[in-house]
Design a protein around this motif. Structure first.
Motif, PDB file in Angstrom:
ATOM      1  N   ALA A 213       0.840  -1.196   0.000  1.00 18.59           N
ATOM      2  CA  ALA A 213       0.000   0.000   0.000  1.00 18.59           C
ATOM      3  C   ALA A 213       0.875   1.246   0.000  1.00 18.59           C
ATOM      4  O   ALA A 213       0.629   2.201  -0.732  1.00 18.59           O
ATOM      5  N   ASP A 214       1.909   1.218   0.833  1.00 19.75           N
ATOM      6  CA  ASP A 214       2.832   2.348   0.928  1.00 19.75           C
ATOM      7  C   ASP A 214       3.435   2.658  -0.445  1.00 19.75           C
ATOM      8  O   ASP A 214       3.544   3.820  -0.855  1.00 19.75           O
ATOM      9  N   ALA A 215       3.782   1.617  -1.174  1.00 19.20           N
ATOM     10  CA  ALA A 215       4.413   1.824  -2.488  1.00 19.20           C
ATOM     11  C   ALA A 215       3.469   2.537  -3.446  1.00 19.20           C
ATOM     12  O   ALA A 215       3.907   3.236  -4.352  1.00 19.20           O
ATOM     13  N   MET A 216       2.163   2.369  -3.232  1.00 19.36           N
ATOM     14  CA  MET A 216       1.212   3.050  -4.126  1.00 19.36           C
ATOM     15  C   MET A 216       0.813   4.416  -3.571  1.00 19.36           C
ATOM     16  O   MET A 216      -0.099   5.053  -4.076  1.00 19.36           O
ATOM     17  N   GLY A 217       1.465   4.831  -2.491  1.00 15.45           N
ATOM     18  CA  GLY A 217       1.235   6.184  -1.989  1.00 15.45           C
ATOM     19  C   GLY A 217       0.356   6.293  -0.764  1.00 15.45           C
ATOM     20  O   GLY A 217       0.085   7.389  -0.279  1.00 15.45           O
ATOM     21  N   VAL A 218      -0.110   5.164  -0.267  1.00 18.90           N
ATOM     22  CA  VAL A 218      -0.961   5.220   0.929  1.00 18.90           C
ATOM     23  C   VAL A 218      -0.113   5.618   2.129  1.00 18.90           C
ATOM     24  O   VAL A 218       0.985   5.087   2.321  1.00 18.90           O
ATOM     25  N   ASP A 219      -0.621   6.573   2.916  1.00 22.89           N
ATOM     26  CA  ASP A 219       0.086   6.951   4.144  1.00 22.89           C
ATOM     27  C   ASP A 219      -0.336   6.026   5.272  1.00 22.89           C
ATOM     28  O   ASP A 219      -1.522   5.977   5.647  1.00 22.89           O
ATOM     29  N   ILE A 220       0.623   5.324   5.815  1.00 16.44           N
ATOM     30  CA  ILE A 220       0.316   4.496   6.988  1.00 16.44           C
ATOM     31  C   ILE A 220       0.891   5.211   8.189  1.00 16.44           C
ATOM     32  O   ILE A 220       2.107   5.389   8.309  1.00 16.44           O
ATOM     33  N   ILE A 221      -0.019   5.661   9.045  1.00 20.68           N
ATOM     34  CA  ILE A 221       0.398   6.542  10.137  1.00 20.68           C
ATOM     35  C   ILE A 221       0.250   5.791  11.450  1.00 20.68           C
ATOM     36  O   ILE A 221      -0.862   5.558  11.925  1.00 20.68           O
ATOM     37  N   GLN A 222       1.389   5.422  12.018  1.00 22.63           N
ATOM     38  CA  GLN A 222       1.369   4.654  13.260  1.00 22.63           C
ATOM     39  C   GLN A 222       1.408   5.592  14.455  1.00 22.63           C
ATOM     40  O   GLN A 222       1.634   6.789  14.319  1.00 22.63           O
ATOM     41  N   ASN A 223       1.183   5.021  15.636  1.00 20.87           N
ATOM     42  CA  ASN A 223       1.143   5.812  16.867  1.00 20.87           C
ATOM     43  C   ASN A 223       0.184   6.989  16.731  1.00 20.87           C
ATOM     44  O   ASN A 223       0.473   8.107  17.134  1.00 20.87           O
ATOM     45  N   CYS A 224      -0.930   6.735  16.139  1.00 25.41           N
ATOM     46  CA  CYS A 224      -1.922   7.783  15.870  1.00 25.41           C
ATOM     47  C   CYS A 224      -3.291   7.211  16.218  1.00 25.41           C
ATOM     48  O   CYS A 224      -3.867   6.460  15.452  1.00 25.41           O
ATOM     49  N   GLU A 225      -3.758   7.548  17.397  1.00 26.12           N
ATOM     50  CA  GLU A 225      -5.006   6.965  17.868  1.00 26.12           C
ATOM     51  C   GLU A 225      -6.182   7.863  17.530  1.00 26.12           C
ATOM     52  O   GLU A 225      -6.126   9.082  17.734  1.00 26.12           O
TER      53      GLU A 225
END
Ligand code: FAD
Ligand code: NAD
Ligand code: FMN
Ligand code: ZN
Lengths: 117, 200, 417, 1002
Positions: C196-208
């Motif tokens: 997903a990241d490679a296609m531009g999706v932002d994966i935002i961790q530590n974000c509740e």
């Protein structure tokens, strides 16, 4: 392994001596007015559950003691029991005061409707 | 016409070998399951009139009068013990006396198997199957309670300091017996607390 | 496009002591607005994002995760993959998922170690035998490759099984899905995240997520511990925490959160080459590639958000497995843990629109949703992109609880993993 | 190292008078009573104990006790083999067979070691990047290869011959750990009258006291420990458990202890002593005195046999009289490890100290210098060199060092054959964390310490990060006194100990080539995770410590990272530029150390695995050749084949006996519940779908129960005994469930009802006597008992005596024949049964089992809840609309029946099926399809719920739930079976036999 205490007979023991019975204080609409229960009310009664992270109110049975049902207030994160009380009763006032969200709403409604009655 | 032929739940079970305590079946005991409300004075008095002793109302206690003993089972339930021969008579007296009181008395003499444990170390043996704290001062003569034992429901009666009766439903008699034989093996004997030998 | 993983890239990187590997995914800071936001970076959430980007070309999207991606139930399950369910809607979604698993490693260019080593569901009572027979008929006509096998075949497939015909629950046969199996749970999350990241999706961790903003009946944004994010489409995929998140939008759920436990033994050389499930006695076991026996326990019978269960829920399972595989008696338990599973009233999942416009929910996978990840992501992405249920998702709508249209799988198997 | 390394004197734990021989990889090794496998094998001159997980590198002993991660061995043969044991914990006995693991063909020459040569291609997580092509290779080539290479020891062969057990105990105070802290706390608590349990995993009490130096009240620490231990053993209110590991801490102070009762002594096992015992302790208070675990310092090739912890090196000398080598280097960042240097020197072993700190001026370093030990401060060991194959250390490389230094510029070589390292100590707070205790990072110790806990648990001593002897005692005695009994605080004895200066953190020493340039600095020895692997994971984005753990498998081996966790965090912190608390720690989970599955099962194996319930007739069934079927926990007779009959033949014989003569069934398992009270009738109206308030006394009525979802949950016949008194029958599986269900509604919803419920299932034996000759049999038994059709018509009840037997007789039928169910108190059950069998002989009576019962009822179209229903079936679906009251305002499940889907027209409905070919018996659960196609998928319209060959009708019969079935009477539908055969069947009514019920009312 929770340590549970029955408010009816005073027996204390492992959770395996008791039976956990899910959310407390659920109203069965058909008992009160069987002819006018909407699909939504029936769904709420059967399926919708208050599922709090934190203080919760639930039913237990003293399975290997007196066999009676009772209520308990328990924190679903620390697992601490805050109170055990009768199956037809409301929790102690100080525990009601700790209730949050949907539970706080529920007790507020019940207390006003009871004071009206 | 047939003769009445009787067989106790553990009839014919082999004498156990090599146990640290003695276990045997208690047979020919009459049992009546009684339900009623302690708040109903008439009910309480009527029962006392028949069995000679007031029903115990303190949880987990028993009371006796002559050869009759009553075990508290719940806030509205008791098990009345007598000789098997007397149970029938007691039941009809009870039913007569309880006319008009909300109650239920049933002869359940054949419902349970009773196993008596005797000897030093009984408590430890039982604690291999239950989470109750039998070393607690509550568990002295006169104490009785339901419990989860091994994988089943059971009833424990503290008859004397080192004498215990375990009541289980009849169909579990052999299971319970075998469970006791496994946990009471002499080499597995255990003494909790008390002076221990210092290991070499 | 990220450099591809292969044996050649491995060799090339070895020359430079692996110092040139790229990040598997970025650590982006949240943008103020996205076209859609998925809440929860478990397998289901990440797969949803991946297919939104891949199948529906929605790439201005984010996945927000309160902890570390894959750290929920996806990171703590016993990895059983099978599709031999009883009810038609279940067969459809689980088989879609299973078939996507078959070439998921190639699709993601990440080895998720899908291992179709076979799943054996033992029949230990007449009743169970008949129930599985029924499932077998249903599955065959649905086109699944499954069959009943005899006790002798069971013994051949699992030589360590207790085949004593006089034991407490002798084996009368088994229901076998040869192309069921296991997968590497973490890799599924990581592979989807990388894809997903490679296609531009932002994966935002530590974000509740702490709040859902509505404008009338329409969602407009999310409050998070890393600020407000505007969006008109939200997919909530937070498993055990779904009630608390949906509560933020005022939607009450037919869910209870309970703790389900699992455990592993110390690693040993291979002894069992398929997944064995023994429903009558409540135990199941497989062996991981690293050698641990992977064992699933039961759920605690009360609500629990602590990820720590009670011992009895494991104890019975272990006794059952010692009886089923006597050699494990002398092996040792290495670690036990728990996950917070989202249990619905009929033990089937929810993939649904909600009374709030733009708010979608995917949850209720309970004790058995790892196997569903690719299929669930596929149909949920389609549902979100088109704002209507994908046909396979349709039976799993929230309205079923009102209409009585339950999809009860527990009728066929007591344990639904 | 090859010469024997037993020192001529010393060894507190061994009894030199008693020689003990055992084998290691088939070679005989002789040690002393009290030796562990580790000490005895080391004493024999061998250092290699096993091969590592991934690279198959030779590995030796690193630790002293349960923290050992390297020297894993298998012990025992065949069914008694146990893999993956820590050699440092296994006490030797004569005849023990121990083997090394994960090597082939031998320990010194292992083919798997080629992985080491290729290690450059196998960085952490490499398998995620490869093995993907071609697709089918994963299952058939790569995975089998990986699996064979992985794993550690081998599983035992065959069923475990030993026994296990469990016990539950309660105590006021549970002290975990028997070191100085635990002993002092237990003594104080016991003195205050508390009931105390103290458990330690070792055979000896005292923890690390005996190798720590110092004195309490003028006694040396070993003497003080022994004396205090003896007091505890003697105390009436204390239970001391040695060889007992506390494996986990759960909610509300539920703690599990794993006792190795007999592992150390095969004589005990042969007497029948349980091998392991699991203690389930509920403690009012828990005192955590689990001490601390020493941590290694990583340097190049730090995994070589001969590199060990400083405490282990001095423990080997002091406890077992075993030298770790002849010439060693102590590598430390703290004062405590100097004790090792002193002990080694004292034992005549060559030693020098390399200290990473710039200065070392504490009492111990000064003492070391005083007695002539060379101390190099500001220096590190950058690497060790070994002889060929990595089996023996030849020398160490020493380099000068300043904190933060990246790469070694200049190093010197020093000859040495072992290294004793110490990077400081980590409190053993595993149990603190199992149930959610909070921790914080202590900068001074560079370790995590307990902070707060919601349970009643306190940590003391080294487990609390307290290392000074006086402070430990103060903490222990306060905790022990305050938590127990009188609460009186006892005086703290005077303690003396060399004072220590602070350590300086160092996780890995620099080397000439950096750790990520091919040098192997092992962090997690057992899983072969190096500092470079951890760093790579960070670089690739697996930033969370939990990601790094799972990507590299760091901390996931059988030691669960006891020695390596903090070091790993240190490496991650340096690689990511964070602090250790920012990196965070992975979750601690039970167990503390692995424990046996056998102990978890306890005695619940084989015939005790799950209870089997027997009726009073059980033995008779066995004696008469019954084949049994489990029904819930019951064992019921399925059929009684005789004279070589197949099950099929005997079932047919039993069925025909019932149809043509008479049969006898043991139905004792049916639930029987007495229900009494003024509101009993109204209550039953709520519970059942049909009406019971209208039932007349002494009459029976068949009732249906639904759950609140509107689905069938149970059925059975209820009789009205008197106006306010009923007796309800439930299915065999339903007795307990339904009686609890009734109680639940009475107690929680309709609390105003005055009703009592008592489950009397087990009091009664109950038999069905069914068949045209049933009456004659009973009449023969007792001609005076009037059971004529007039006196006792169908669906009526009478109580009385049948011969000598007190009985309840129900005229009900599940077979469609004239039938009586006779109940007698269970202790008379066998007597009555045998009398009936005898009386029935002349009428051709046959006992019949559950399968005949099922066919008989299917011929009559009677449903079985659980066969015709599956938890999603309504009474309407199975055609019992007539039993769903329209009059009653409310009963359980009623409202749900009105939901859209439960009323839908296309629901599956119960119908009968007659196959076109009467010899085709449809398989149970077969599905009918809307249209047969040549291959799946095909649309299914319903399934067979019961299917039999009916001997009565001489053809097959079946029931099925078919979409809209009741409107399809006469239609023929198709069932495609496996193998391509399609069975066609006509939809009929469900009653196949005696439609008008003529046979019943005779
Ligand atoms: C012990 C165990 C064994 C199992 N065994 C199997 C099995 O063998 N086979 C099988 O198919 N299934 C199994 N399952 C079930 C399976 O693991 C789950 O159904 C599946 O992983 C669910 O995936 P998910 O993505 O929905 O949830 P998760 O993986 O739990 O992801 C949900 C994510 O949402 C995040 N989140 C929660 N609240 C918030 C918030 N407020 N803001 C932002 N993020 C939030 C969480 O941190 C989490 O990462 C098992 C489960 C357990 C616990
Ligand atoms: N000066 C230092 O730097 C330093 C460092 C380490 C230790 N010490 C010395 O160590 C001692 C510390 O005393 P202490 O009593 O706190 O610790 P200890 O290490 O002496 O004793 C702890 C005991 O608990 C046992 N244990 C640990 N976990 C257990 C479990 N789960 N189940 C059963 N047993 C378990 C250990 O095996 C050990 O026997 C003192 O003698 C101290 O001087 C000093
Ligand atoms: C399939 C599977 C295999 C596992 N194998 C191991 C193992 O070999 N060693 C280990 O320490 N943990 C193992 N774990 C457990 C994890 O360490 C961890 O406990 C689990 O992912 C839950 O996370 P938590 O304990 O951090 O909450 C395994 C988990 C899973 C799901
Ligand atoms: Zn009680």
């Amino acid at each position: 392994m929770l340590a549970v205490k029955c408010p009816v007979c005073g027996a204390e023991g492992d959770e395996t001596d008791f039976h956990a019975g899910g959310q407390a204080h659920i109203r069965r609409p058909a008992t009160h007015d069987p002819a006018h229960v909407t699909d939504e009310e029936q769904r709420n009664y059967l399926f919708i559950r208050i599922n709090p992270k934190g203080l919760h109110f639930e039913r237990w049975r003293c399975d290997r003691g007196c066999g009676k049902w009772f209520h308990a207030a328990r924190d679903t994160v620390t697992m601490e029991f805050k109170a055990f009380y009768g199956v037809t009763e409301l929790p102690p006032a100080d525990v009601i005061a700790q209730a949050k969200g949907q539970w706080a709403e529920y007790f507020a409604n019940r207390l006003t409707s009871e004071s009206k009655a | 016409m047939s003769e009445l032929s009787y067989q106790s739940p553990l009839a014919g079970v082999a004498e156990p070998q090599g146990l640290s305590i003695s276990i045997r079946e208690i047979d020919e005991r009459g049992m009546i399951d009684l339900r009623g409300l302690t708040s109903d004075a008439g009910f309480m008095a009527a029962v006392k009139g028949v069995i000679g002793v007031g029903l115990p109302v303190k949880p987990r206690t028993s009371a006796s009068w002559g050869d009759v003993k009553v075990l508290w089972l719940s806030t509205d339930q008791w098990l009345i013990l007598s000789s098997r021969a007397r149970a029938h008579e007691l039941l009809s007296q009870l039913r007569d006396a309880l006319q008009g009181y909300h109650s239920l008395a049933v002869d359940v003499s054949d419902m349970r198997a009773i196993i008596r444990l005797e000897g030093d170390g009984c408590r430890e043996v039982i604690m291999k199957g239950t989470s109750l704290d039998l070393l607690d001062p509550e568990y002295v003569q006169g104490c009785c309670r339901r419990m989860r034992y091994a994988e089943i429901a059971a009833l424990l009666d503290v008859v004397e300091d080192n004498v215990f009766d375990i009541y289980v439903f009849r169909s579990f008699a052999h299971y319970t017996w075998n469970f006791l034989c496994a946990t009471a093996k002499a080499p597995a004997k255990l003494k909790l607390f008390g002076a221990q030998e210092v290991p070499a | 496009m990220k450099p591809r993983y292969s044996v050649f890239s491995l060799a090339r990187n070895a020359m430079n002591y692996h110092k040139d590997w790229e990040r598997a995914w970025r650590s982006p800071t949240p943008k103020p607005e996205y076209d859609a936001v998925i809440v929860g970076a478990g397998g289901h959430g990440l797969a949803t994002a991946y297919y939104l980007a891949k199948n529906h070309k929605m790439t201005n999207i984010a996945v927000v995760e309160k902890g570390w991606l894959g750290g929920g139930n996806t990171g703590r399950n016993t990895t059983i993959i099978r599709s031999n369910y009883l009810q038609d809607p279940s067969i459809a979604i689980y088989e879609l998922a299973r078939s996507l698993y078959e070439d998921l490693s190639q699709d993601l260019n990440y080895n998720v170690m899908f291992s179709p080593r076979g799943v054996l569901m033992l029949c230990q009572t007449q009743h169970e035998f008949r129930a599985f027979q029924r499932t077998a008929h249903a599955n065959r006509l649905a086109g699944l490759d499954c069959r009943m096998v005899t006790p002798q075949e069971v013994k051949e497939i699992v030589p360590i099984i207790n085949d004593d015909p006089n034991c407490r629950y002798p084996i009368l046969g088994a229901y076998y899905q040869p192309r069921g199996g296991t997968g590497r749970h973490d890799a599924v999350a990581w592979g989807y995240a990388r894809g997903a990241d490679a296609m531009g999706v932002d994966i935002i961790q530590n974000c509740e997520v702490t709040g859902i903003q509505r404008d009338g009946g329409q969602v407009v944004g999310l409050e998070t511990t890393r600020g407000v994010i505007r969006t008109k489409k939200i997919g909530v995929v937070t498993a055990g925490n779904v009630s608390t998140v949906m509560d933020m939008a005022g939607v009450r759920m037919p869910i209870e959160s309970q703790c389900l436990q699992a455990l592993v033994s110390e690693p040993i050389k291979p002894v069992i080459d398929c997944v064995v499930m023994a429903n009558t006695v409540h135990g199941y076991m497989s062996q991981s590639d690293k050698g641990e026996l992977v064992i699933g326990g039961g759920t605690d019978p009360y609500n629990n958000y602590s990820q720590r269960g009670s011992f009895p829920a494991l104890e019975h399972t272990v006794a059952a497995l010692v009886e089923t595989f006597p050699i494990i008696s002398r092996l040792r338990m290495l670690r036990m843990w728990g996950g917070i599973v989202d249990m619905t009233g009929d033990r089937s999942p929810i993939i649904s629109k909600t009374p709030v416009d733009g708010l979608f929910v995917n949850c209720g996978w309970g004790t058995g949703g790892f196997k569903a990840i690719p299929g669930s992501g596929w149909v949920f992405a389609d549902t979100i992109a088109n704002d209507r249920p994908h046909p396979i998702a349709e039976p799993f709508g929230l309205n079923r609880f009102q209409e009585g249209r339950l999809i009860d799988e527990s009728v066929a198997a007591a344990v639904a993993h | 190292m090859s010469k024997p390394y037993r020192l001529s004197t010393g060894g507190r734990f061994v009894d030199r008078a008693k020689k003990v021989s055992f084998t290691f990889d088939g070679k005989t090794v002789t040690g002393f009573q009290g030796d562990t496998v580790a000490s005895a094998v080391l004493a024999s001159g061998q250092r290699v104990f096993g091969r590592s997980f991934k690279y198959h590198r030779p590995r030796g002993v690193v630790g002293l006790g349960s923290e050992e991660m390297n020297a894993l061995i298998g012990v025992g043969l065949g069914a008694r083999h146990e893999p993956n044991l820590r050699a440092t914990q296994i006490e030797i006995f004569n005849g023990m067979a121990a083997v090394s693991q994960n090597r082939w063909p031998s320990l010194t020459f292992d083919i798997g070691a080629v992985n080491n040569a290729f290690s450059r291609f196998l960085p952490g997580g490499f398998y995620y990047k490869t093995f993907m092509w071609p697709q089918s290779f994963w299952k058939h080539v790569y995975e089998p290869f990986i699996r064979r290479a992985a794993g550690l020891g081998k599983a035992p062969e065959g069923r475990d011959p030993d026994t296990y057990e469990q016990i539950h105990v309660h105590c006021d105070v549970l002290v975990i750990g028997g070191g100085v802290a635990g002993l002092a706390a237990a003594e104080a608590a016991a003195a205050n009258g508390a009931k105390v349990i103290i458990a330690d995993e070792n055979p000896h009490l005292g923890g690390l006291a005996d190798i720590s130096g110092g004195a309490i009240d003028g006694q040396s620490l070993p003497d003080w420990s022994a004396a205090t231990g003896a007091k505890l053993y003697a105390a009436e209110n204390v239970h001391v458990l040695n060889r007992t590991t506390v494996v986990g801490h759960w909610h509300h102070n539920f703690v599990m202890l794993f006792e190795r009762v007999a592992d150390h002594d095969p004589a005990l096992l042969s007497q029948g002593v349980p091998r392991h015992r699991l203690w389930k302790v509920r403690a009012h208070q828990v005192i955590l005195a689990t001490g601390s675990i020493e941590r290694p310092i990583a340097f190049a090739n730090n995994d070589r046999p001969g590199v060990m912890l400083a405490s282990a090196a001095r423990g080997m000398v002091e406890r077992y009289g075993v030298a770790p080598g002849s010439n060693g280097v102590v590598f430390t960042n703290n004062d405590d490890a100097y004790q090792t240097a002193l002990v080694l020197k004292d034992a005549g072993i060559g030693v020098r100290v390399v200290d990473s700190r710039g200065r070392a001026e504490g009492a111990l370093p000064n003492k070391a210098r005083e007695i002539g030990i060379q101390v190099d401060t500001g220096s590190v060991i950058s690497a060790v060199n070994t002889s060929w194959g990595g089996l023996n250390i030849t020398d160490v490389k020493i380099a000068s060092y300043r904190r933060g230094q990246g790469r070694v510029i200049k190093e010197t070589k020093a000859e040495a054959d072992f290294v004793a390292m110490s990077g400081g100590w980590n409190p053993a707070l595993h149990l603190w964390c199992h149930n959610g205790g909070r921790i914080h990072f202590d900068d001074k110790l560079q370790a995590f310490r307990p902070k707060e806990h919601h349970d009643r648990i306190v940590a003391i001593g080294a487990a609390n990060g307290t290392f000074g002897l006086s402070q430990i005692l103060t903490e222990a005695i306060h905790a022990g006194s305050k938590l127990a009994g009188s609460g009186k605080v006892h005086p703290v004895p005077a303690a003396v100990q060399a004072d220590e200066r602070p350590l300086e953190p160092i996780w890995f020493a620099p080397a000439t080539a950096k750790y990520n340039e091919g040098n192997k600095h092992f962090i997690d020895y057992q899983n072969d995770v190096t500092a470079a692997d951890l760093e790579l994971a960070q670089r690739e984005g697996y930033e969370s410590v939990e990601h790094t753990k799972r990507y590299t498998t760091f901390g996931m081996a059988t030691d669960q990272g006891k020695t390596s966790n903090i070091n790993g965090l240190g490496v991650i912190a340096e690689a990511s530029g964070k602090t250790i608390p920012e990196v965070g720690i992975t979750t601690f989970r039970p167990p503390y150390t692995p424990f046996s599955f056998g102990s978890v099962a306890g005695v619940l194996t084989k015939d005790l695995f799950l209870p089997i319930r027997r009726t009073a007739i059980y033995q008779w069934h066995v004696d008469h050749g019954a084949v049994f079927e489990p029904v819930g926990q019951w064992r019921r007779a399925y059929t009684y084949p005789r004279n070589g009959e197949t099950n099929h033949q005997s079932i047919d014989r039993e069925i025909l006996a019932v149809r043509n003569a008479v049969g006898l069934l043991d139905a004792s398992t049916l639930g029987k519940i007495e229900i009494k009270g003024p509101d009993a009738a109204e209550f039953l109206d709520r519970m059942y779908t049909n009406m019971f308030s209208t039932l007349k006394t002494a009459k029976c009525r068949y009732g249906l129960m639904m759950n609140e979802l509107g689905f069938l949950s149970d059925d059975g016949v209820t009789v009205r005994l008197s106006d306010d008194h009923f007796l309800m029958h439930t299915t065999s599986g339903g007795a307990d469930r339904i009686s609890a269900w009734l109680e639940e509604w009475l107690q929680t919803e309709w609390t105003q009802y005055r009703v009592f419920v008592t489950n009397v299932t087990e009091n009664w034996s109950q038999f069905a006597i069914a068949g045209p000759k049933a009456r004659e049999v009973l009449q023969k038994l007792d001609p005076t008992f009037d059971i004529s059709n007039a006196a006792l018509p169908h669906m009526s009840f009478v109580e009385g005596r049948l011969g000598a037997y007190p009985v309840r007789v129900y005229r009900i039928s599940f077979s469609g024949e004239l039938s009586y169910e006779v109940a007698t108190p269970a202790n008379y059950g066998l007597g009555l049964w045998t009398d009936i069998v005898a009386a029935g002989a002349e009428f051709g009576i046959e006992p019949y089992g559950t399968e005949a019962l099922h066919v008989l009822r299917a011929e009559k179209g009677y449903i079985v809840v659980g066969d015709e229903t599956d938890g999603t079936t309504t009474p309407i679906d199975v055609g019992l609309d007539g039993l769903v009251s329209k009059k009653k305002a409310d009963f359980l499940g009623k409202r749900s029946l009105e939901q859209e889907h439960l009323k839908a027209p296309n629901r599956k409905q119960l119908v009968g099926l007659l196959t076109e070919d009467p010899n085709d018996v449809l398989p149970d659960g077969a599905y009918a399809v809307r249209q047969v196609k040549d291959k799946p998928p095909m649309e299914m319209i319903g399934q067979v719920t019961s299917s039999y060959r009916s001997p009565t009708l001489g053809r097959s019969i079946a029931m099925a739930l078919i979409e809209n079935g009741r409107n399809r009477m006469g239609e023929t539908i198709s069932f495609p079976l496996p193998g391509g055969k399609v069975v066609r069947a006509r939809i009929t009514d469900t009653v196949f036999y005696d439609k008008e019920g003529a046979k019943l009312n005779v």
